[in-house]
Design a protein around this motif. Structure first.
Motif, PDB file in Angstrom:
ATOM      1  N   GLY A  72       2.991  -4.441  11.738  1.00 40.19           N
ATOM      2  CA  GLY A  72       2.837  -3.601  12.923  1.00 40.19           C
ATOM      3  C   GLY A  72       3.814  -2.446  12.983  1.00 40.19           C
ATOM      4  O   GLY A  72       3.631  -1.523  13.778  1.00 40.19           O
ATOM      5  N   LEU A  73       4.844  -2.475  12.151  1.00 41.07           N
ATOM      6  CA  LEU A  73       5.851  -1.416  12.137  1.00 41.07           C
ATOM      7  C   LEU A  73       5.641  -0.408  11.005  1.00 41.07           C
ATOM      8  O   LEU A  73       6.410   0.547  10.881  1.00 41.07           O
ATOM      9  N   GLN A  74       4.606  -0.629  10.182  1.00 42.71           N
ATOM     10  CA  GLN A  74       4.362   0.256   9.046  1.00 42.71           C
ATOM     11  C   GLN A  74       3.695   1.550   9.499  1.00 42.71           C
ATOM     12  O   GLN A  74       2.852   1.555  10.403  1.00 42.71           O
ATOM     13  N   ALA A  75       4.053   2.639   8.862  1.00 43.03           N
ATOM     14  CA  ALA A  75       3.490   3.947   9.192  1.00 43.03           C
ATOM     15  C   ALA A  75       2.074   4.076   8.658  1.00 43.03           C
ATOM     16  O   ALA A  75       1.701   3.407   7.679  1.00 43.03           O
ATOM     17  N   PRO A  76       1.243   4.899   9.278  1.00 37.17           N
ATOM     18  CA  PRO A  76      -0.106   5.148   8.755  1.00 37.17           C
ATOM     19  C   PRO A  76      -0.049   5.598   7.303  1.00 37.17           C
ATOM     20  O   PRO A  76       0.829   6.380   6.915  1.00 37.17           O
ATOM     21  N   GLY A  77      -0.981   5.079   6.513  1.00 39.86           N
ATOM     22  CA  GLY A  77      -1.010   5.419   5.097  1.00 39.86           C
ATOM     23  C   GLY A  77      -0.106   4.565   4.241  1.00 39.86           C
ATOM     24  O   GLY A  77       0.037   4.819   3.036  1.00 39.86           O
ATOM     25  N   SER A  78       0.511   3.517   4.807  1.00 43.07           N
ATOM     26  CA  SER A  78       1.417   2.661   4.048  1.00 43.07           C
ATOM     27  C   SER A  78       0.698   1.799   3.020  1.00 43.07           C
ATOM     28  O   SER A  78       1.310   1.316   2.074  1.00 43.07           O
ATOM     29  N   GLY A  79      -0.595   1.578   3.226  1.00 42.02           N
ATOM     30  CA  GLY A  79      -1.352   0.749   2.302  1.00 42.02           C
ATOM     31  C   GLY A  79      -2.533   0.128   3.011  1.00 42.02           C
ATOM     32  O   GLY A  79      -2.628   0.156   4.245  1.00 42.02           O
ATOM     33  N   PRO A  80      -3.453  -0.463   2.241  1.00 37.40           N
ATOM     34  CA  PRO A  80      -4.683  -0.995   2.850  1.00 37.40           C
ATOM     35  C   PRO A  80      -4.457  -2.137   3.822  1.00 37.40           C
ATOM     36  O   PRO A  80      -5.190  -2.251   4.809  1.00 37.40           O
TER      37      PRO A  80
END
Length: 203
Positions: A72-80
């Motif tokens: 939930g803390l990952q930025a958009p585009g971090s992975g599928p």
């Protein structure tokens, strides 16, 4: 939608603490992190594809908290995986969570019958996969209530000897059809099972 459960499991049936040494150490559990040494690009890509195919996610509370605190803390585009989890609807079964901080989350609460009815209503919506990841306690309950359409078991070549197991010593009996079996490098096996009613017993 098709309700699918995907989980990492040892040969002796343990599902607790697969991600890291300090993860989920309740009950004196000390052998966490057993899955990560066996990760391989081929199996990782297959897991990415599973997440990417989800329409909706369903979690138990413990797994929800773990996922929200990381994915939930990952930025958009971090992975599928992160992109799927952060952009698609999420449901969590809990009678204590009232204000989920992870965007797109709906809480399913109430007694067993109420939650079962809510899950059936959710699964009846048009779409592809309603995915459960991890969530061992929830998975056992879903199986007991005949709500699982497909089990994706990533079986890791290790006998752990401690920890919570996916299947209790006493529980419902279920027949399964093997829909797919695949071996990945480093010894991980994927077994895809579909619900097939009740087992047949010999006389």
């Amino acid at each position: 939608m098709k309700l699918t459960v995907t989980t990492h499991i040892t040969v002796d049936g343990v599902v607790q603490g697969n991600g890291g040494r300090s993860e989920n150490r309740s009950g004196g559990f000390e052998r966490g992190g057993w899955a990560r040494p066996y990760f391989h690009p081929e199996s990782a890509e297959h897991i990415n594809q599973i997440y990417a195919s989800a329409d909706t996610f369903l979690f138990g509370r413990r797994t929800y908290d773990l996922f929200a605190g990381y994915w939930g803390l990952q930025a958009p585009g971090s992975g599928p995986i992160a992109d799927s989890l952060n952009t698609r609807p999420k449901y969590v079964v809990s009678n204590t969570l009232t204000d989920p901080g992870w965007a797109g989350t709906t809480v399913l609460s109430g007694g067993s019958d109420e939650v079962a009815a809510a899950v059936r209503e959710l699964a009846a919506k048009p779409g592809g996969d309603l995915q459960v990841h991890g969530s061992g306690t929830l998975t056992r309950w879903l199986l007991e209530n005949h709500l699982v359409d497909q089990l994706n078991l990533f079986v890791f070549p290790v006998i752990l000897g401690q920890g919570r197991r996916l299947f209790a010593e006493s529980g419902p009996d279920l027949a399964l059809d093997l829909a797919e079996s695949r071996a990945f490098p480093n010894g991980v096996m994927l077994q895809v099972y579909r619900s097939a009613g009740l087992p047949q017993y010999a006389d």
